[in-house]
Motif scaffolding. Structure first.
Motif, PDB file in Angstrom:
ATOM      1  N   ALA A 113       0.848  -1.197   0.000  1.00 20.42           N
ATOM      2  CA  ALA A 113       0.000   0.000   0.000  1.00 20.42           C
ATOM      3  C   ALA A 113       0.886   1.250   0.000  1.00 20.42           C
ATOM      4  CB  ALA A 113      -0.901   0.004   1.229  1.00 20.42           C
ATOM      5  N   PRO A 114       0.504   2.287  -0.768  1.00 22.43           N
ATOM      6  CA  PRO A 114       1.323   3.507  -0.812  1.00 22.43           C
ATOM      7  C   PRO A 114       1.263   4.259   0.515  1.00 22.43           C
ATOM      8  CG  PRO A 114      -0.763   3.862  -1.946  1.00 22.43           C
ATOM      9  CD  PRO A 114      -0.729   2.398  -1.562  1.00 22.43           C
ATOM     10  N   THR A 115       2.365   4.945   0.875  1.00 18.86           N
ATOM     11  CA  THR A 115       2.354   5.803   2.057  1.00 18.86           C
ATOM     12  C   THR A 115       1.402   6.963   1.797  1.00 18.86           C
ATOM     13  OG1 THR A 115       4.642   5.225   2.519  1.00 18.86           O
ATOM     14  CG2 THR A 115       3.798   7.214   3.568  1.00 18.86           C
ATOM     15  N   LEU A 116       0.618   7.310   2.800  1.00 28.62           N
ATOM     16  CA  LEU A 116      -0.381   8.366   2.622  1.00 28.62           C
ATOM     17  C   LEU A 116       0.282   9.740   2.720  1.00 28.62           C
ATOM     18  CD1 LEU A 116      -3.124   6.865   4.966  1.00 28.62           C
ATOM     19  CD2 LEU A 116      -3.087   6.780   2.446  1.00 28.62           C
ATOM     20  N   PRO A 117      -0.217  10.718   1.950  1.00 28.99           N
ATOM     21  CA  PRO A 117       0.373  12.064   2.000  1.00 28.99           C
ATOM     22  C   PRO A 117       0.157  12.767   3.337  1.00 28.99           C
ATOM     23  CG  PRO A 117      -1.568  12.009   0.577  1.00 28.99           C
ATOM     24  CD  PRO A 117      -1.275  10.590   0.957  1.00 28.99           C
ATOM     25  N   LEU A 118       0.809  13.920   3.492  1.00 30.02           N
ATOM     26  CA  LEU A 118       0.828  14.639   4.779  1.00 30.02           C
ATOM     27  C   LEU A 118      -0.481  15.363   5.056  1.00 30.02           C
ATOM     28  CD1 LEU A 118       4.479  15.998   4.610  1.00 30.02           C
ATOM     29  CD2 LEU A 118       3.628  14.147   6.057  1.00 30.02           C
ATOM     30  N   PHE A 119      -1.523  14.532   5.332  1.00 27.14           N
ATOM     31  CA  PHE A 119      -2.799  15.081   5.779  1.00 27.14           C
ATOM     32  C   PHE A 119      -3.189  14.326   7.050  1.00 27.14           C
ATOM     33  CE2 PHE A 119      -3.166  17.751   2.269  1.00 27.14           C
ATOM     34  CZ  PHE A 119      -2.915  17.069   1.092  1.00 27.14           C
ATOM     35  N   SER A 120      -4.261  14.745   7.725  1.00 22.58           N
ATOM     36  CA  SER A 120      -4.699  14.008   8.923  1.00 22.58           C
ATOM     37  C   SER A 120      -5.843  13.075   8.545  1.00 22.58           C
ATOM     38  CB  SER A 120      -5.133  14.981  10.020  1.00 22.58           C
ATOM     39  OG  SER A 120      -6.181  15.814   9.558  1.00 22.58           O
ATOM     40  N   TYR A 121      -5.951  11.964   9.237  1.00 26.47           N
ATOM     41  CA  TYR A 121      -6.865  10.867   8.879  1.00 26.47           C
ATOM     42  C   TYR A 121      -7.737  10.503  10.075  1.00 26.47           C
ATOM     43  CZ  TYR A 121      -3.730  10.859   4.930  1.00 26.47           C
ATOM     44  OH  TYR A 121      -3.001  11.262   3.827  1.00 26.47           O
ATOM     45  N   THR A 122      -8.794  11.276  10.281  1.00 31.05           N
ATOM     46  CA  THR A 122      -9.717  11.039  11.396  1.00 31.05           C
ATOM     47  C   THR A 122     -10.744   9.982  11.009  1.00 31.05           C
ATOM     48  OG1 THR A 122      -9.414  13.315  12.160  1.00 31.05           O
ATOM     49  CG2 THR A 122     -11.418  12.202  12.888  1.00 31.05           C
ATOM     50  N   ALA A 123     -11.231   9.239  12.015  1.00 31.82           N
ATOM     51  CA  ALA A 123     -12.270   8.226  11.753  1.00 31.82           C
ATOM     52  C   ALA A 123     -13.523   8.901  11.186  1.00 31.82           C
ATOM     53  CB  ALA A 123     -12.613   7.505  13.062  1.00 31.82           C
ATOM     54  N   ARG A 143      -3.690  20.597  17.480  1.00 29.91           N
ATOM     55  CA  ARG A 143      -3.688  20.476  16.025  1.00 29.91           C
ATOM     56  C   ARG A 143      -3.717  19.014  15.591  1.00 29.91           C
ATOM     57  NH1 ARG A 143      -3.251  26.062  14.110  1.00 29.91           N
ATOM     58  NH2 ARG A 143      -2.457  25.244  12.176  1.00 29.91           N
ATOM     59  N   ASN A 144      -4.528  18.705  14.596  1.00 31.57           N
ATOM     60  CA  ASN A 144      -4.516  17.353  14.039  1.00 31.57           C
ATOM     61  C   ASN A 144      -3.178  17.116  13.343  1.00 31.57           C
ATOM     62  OD1 ASN A 144      -7.280  16.868  14.842  1.00 31.57           O
ATOM     63  ND2 ASN A 144      -7.804  18.358  13.246  1.00 31.57           N
ATOM     64  N   PHE A 145      -2.582  15.959  13.598  1.00 40.63           N
ATOM     65  CA  PHE A 145      -1.258  15.643  13.070  1.00 40.63           C
ATOM     66  C   PHE A 145      -1.395  15.204  11.615  1.00 40.63           C
ATOM     67  CE2 PHE A 145       3.014  15.140  12.981  1.00 40.63           C
ATOM     68  CZ  PHE A 145       3.664  14.353  13.906  1.00 40.63           C
ATOM     69  N   ASN A 146      -0.818  15.976  10.710  1.00 40.56           N
ATOM     70  CA  ASN A 146      -0.912  15.658   9.277  1.00 40.56           C
ATOM     71  C   ASN A 146       0.167  14.656   8.889  1.00 40.56           C
ATOM     72  OD1 ASN A 146      -3.100  17.299   8.742  1.00 40.56           O
ATOM     73  ND2 ASN A 146      -1.848  19.102   8.360  1.00 40.56           N
ATOM     74  N   ILE A 147      -0.117  13.371   9.108  1.00 41.59           N
ATOM     75  CA  ILE A 147       0.890  12.354   8.799  1.00 41.59           C
ATOM     76  C   ILE A 147       0.232  10.982   8.682  1.00 41.59           C
ATOM     77  CG2 ILE A 147       1.519  11.707  11.177  1.00 41.59           C
ATOM     78  CD1 ILE A 147       4.514  12.083  10.173  1.00 41.59           C
ATOM     79  N   ASP A 148       0.812  10.096   7.860  1.00 43.85           N
ATOM     80  CA  ASP A 148       0.329   8.712   7.721  1.00 43.85           C
ATOM     81  C   ASP A 148       0.576   8.008   9.042  1.00 43.85           C
ATOM     82  OD1 ASP A 148       0.735   6.078   5.270  1.00 43.85           O
ATOM     83  OD2 ASP A 148       0.529   5.866   7.443  1.00 43.85           O
TER      84      ASP A 148
END
Ligand code: SF4
Length: 432
Positions: A100-110, A372-377
């Motif tokens: 699976a590709p590494t996700l870009p620098l965004f945050s991933y909330t449920a 702040r939401n952490f923008n990271i995979d």
């Protein structure tokens, strides 16, 4: 709005279409674990929020018939990018497949679906509306950029924040500047003395992810800074000028230029707040900026635990203590101090992190936490940090309550406050 039942899990067909799986309830992620989310923690996905499909990842849901967790094999997992001013309480729960590709620098909330709407486990932590998407009208921003590029034709900084930040990266601070309001960005530094794993302005050659904006390539002069910031402080409502932006390295490396700019700004106007967003690495430079007229500082950190901080920031030539000294230097001189606290459920709400955060707040007499939401995979971050087990977690909602109880005078938010808030009644309904 407390839900009666958990929302349904979301999945995507990989072509941008998102569906709910009515055989599975949505769960949340904390550290490496998928866990049920308390019903009270779900809110409607706020205006401006987006949904992401996560390629190569299967969502983890709770089967209401068996009470057991299982994967959704109908499509890819889904996460929400919740808008600024809101703090996510749980990450999206999924299992990552090989390759699976590494996700870009965004945050991933449920995220989930219930009663005809998308819901997320999050809280509105900030009432200030400065980054609400409905407040940004593109034609007005373009007109503002043209007008100010015309007003300052030789100013490289105005051209950078106009053409790159406002019109290309859609930076809310730059867009607000060209709309003549609130917080105005002042990037200054092409270099940095840290090597953050998830740096948004620079990623080493061959890294699995790209930076979301390119780092500034020139060193502005104090004259270029003063030329556009004084009129902003004089004329904008709730004016702030902020050094230290996402499109640069560490501003303290340019402290002499910033000092000279602040001296000249304050010679011309007493209005508004002059703020610096920084990694806090150079307390002596911070002292010089305070003497020049700096009003507030925001120090960024992923953890109040030194070893976790060092593993992420990979500092070149400064110590964790230096950022504590920088916060104290500003506080001792009557300035406003905030931490830009990257929230990662399972790490931020670990009991040891809570203790470390409490001692940081006490030692520095901190004014404010920006959650702040952490923008990271999430997987990539924990692997790079060598965190195979993040240990026990209090729950982000429980952590927020505990900090509020322990420090009743501490302020909570998402943005740097203007002078009106610093000197006024901070909690006054601030939907300016
Ligand atoms: S301190 Fe800021 S600019 Fe420097 S590496 Fe970290 S994120 Fe990037």
């Amino acid at each position: 709005m407390e839900l009666k039942n958990p929302p349904y899990l979301l999945y995507s067909d990989g072509k941008g279409h998102i569906y709910e799986d009515q055989t599975l309830w949505a769960t949340g992620r904390s550290g490496w674990d998928a866990i049920p989310v308390p019903l009270r923690d779900w809110i409607s996905l706020p205006e401006g929020g987006q949904l992401y499909e996560l390629p190569g990842r299967r969502g983890i849901g709770l089967d209401p018939l068996t009470g057991k967790m299982r994967l959704c094999d109908k499509g890819w997992a889904v996460a929400a990018f919740i808008p600024p001013a809101h703090t996510g309480l749980y990450l999206s729960a999924y299992e990552t497949q090989t390759g699976a590709p590494t996700l870009p620098l965004f945050s991933y909330t449920a995220a989930g679906w219930l009663d005809g709407k998308f819901v997320v486990p999050a809280v509105r932590i900030e009432m200030d509306i400065r980054q609400q998407s409905e407040g940004f009208q593109e034609p007005a921003i373009r007109k503002g950029v043209q007008k100010l590029l015309g007003a300052y034709p030789a100013n490289r900084l105005v051209r950078h924040i106009g053409e790159n930040c406002a019109l290309t990266y859609h930076c809310p601070a730059a867009r607000n500047y060209f709309l003549g309001r609130w917080e105005c960005p002042v990037p200054t530094s092409p270099a940095c003395n840290a090597n953050c794993i998830g740096c948004i302005s620079f990623q080493p050659e061959g890294e699995q992810i790209g930076s979301t904006q390119d780092r500034l390539k020139f060193r502005p002069s104090a004259r270029e800074i003063v030329e556009y910031t004084v009129p902003h402080l004089e004329n904008a409502p709730y004016p702030i000028v902020s050094f230290g932006q996402g499109c640069e390295g560490e501003p303290l490396l340019m402290w002499e230029t910033i000092r000279d700019a602040i001296l000249e700004i304050r010679r011309q106007t007493r209005k508004g707040s002059i703020n610096i967003n920084t990694n806090g690495s150079m307390p002596k430079a911070v002292e010089a900026l305070m003497e020049a007229g700096l009003n507030s500082i925001r120090v960024s950190l992923n953890s109040a635990r030194e070893e976790i901080y060092r593993s992420y920031y990979l500092p070149n030539n400064y110590r964790f203590r230096d950022l504590l000294e920088s916060l104290k230097t500003v506080r001792d001189r009557g300035g406003w101090t905030s931490i830009n606290y990257f929230v990662f459920p399972g790490v931020t709400d670990n009991p040891e992190e809570f203790e470390a955060l409490c001692s940081l707040i006490r030692e520095t007499n901190l004014c404010m936490i920006q959650w702040r939401n952490f923008n990271i995979d999430p997987d990539w971050y924990l692997k790079r940090m060598g965190m195979t087990d993040t240990g026990p977690a209090l729950g982000m909602a429980t952590l927020l309550d505990a900090i509020r109880r322990e420090f009743p005078d501490l302020r909570h938010g998402y943005f740097n406050p203007p002078m009106e808030r610093i000197r006024g009644s901070f909690e006054k309904d601030f939907a300016h």
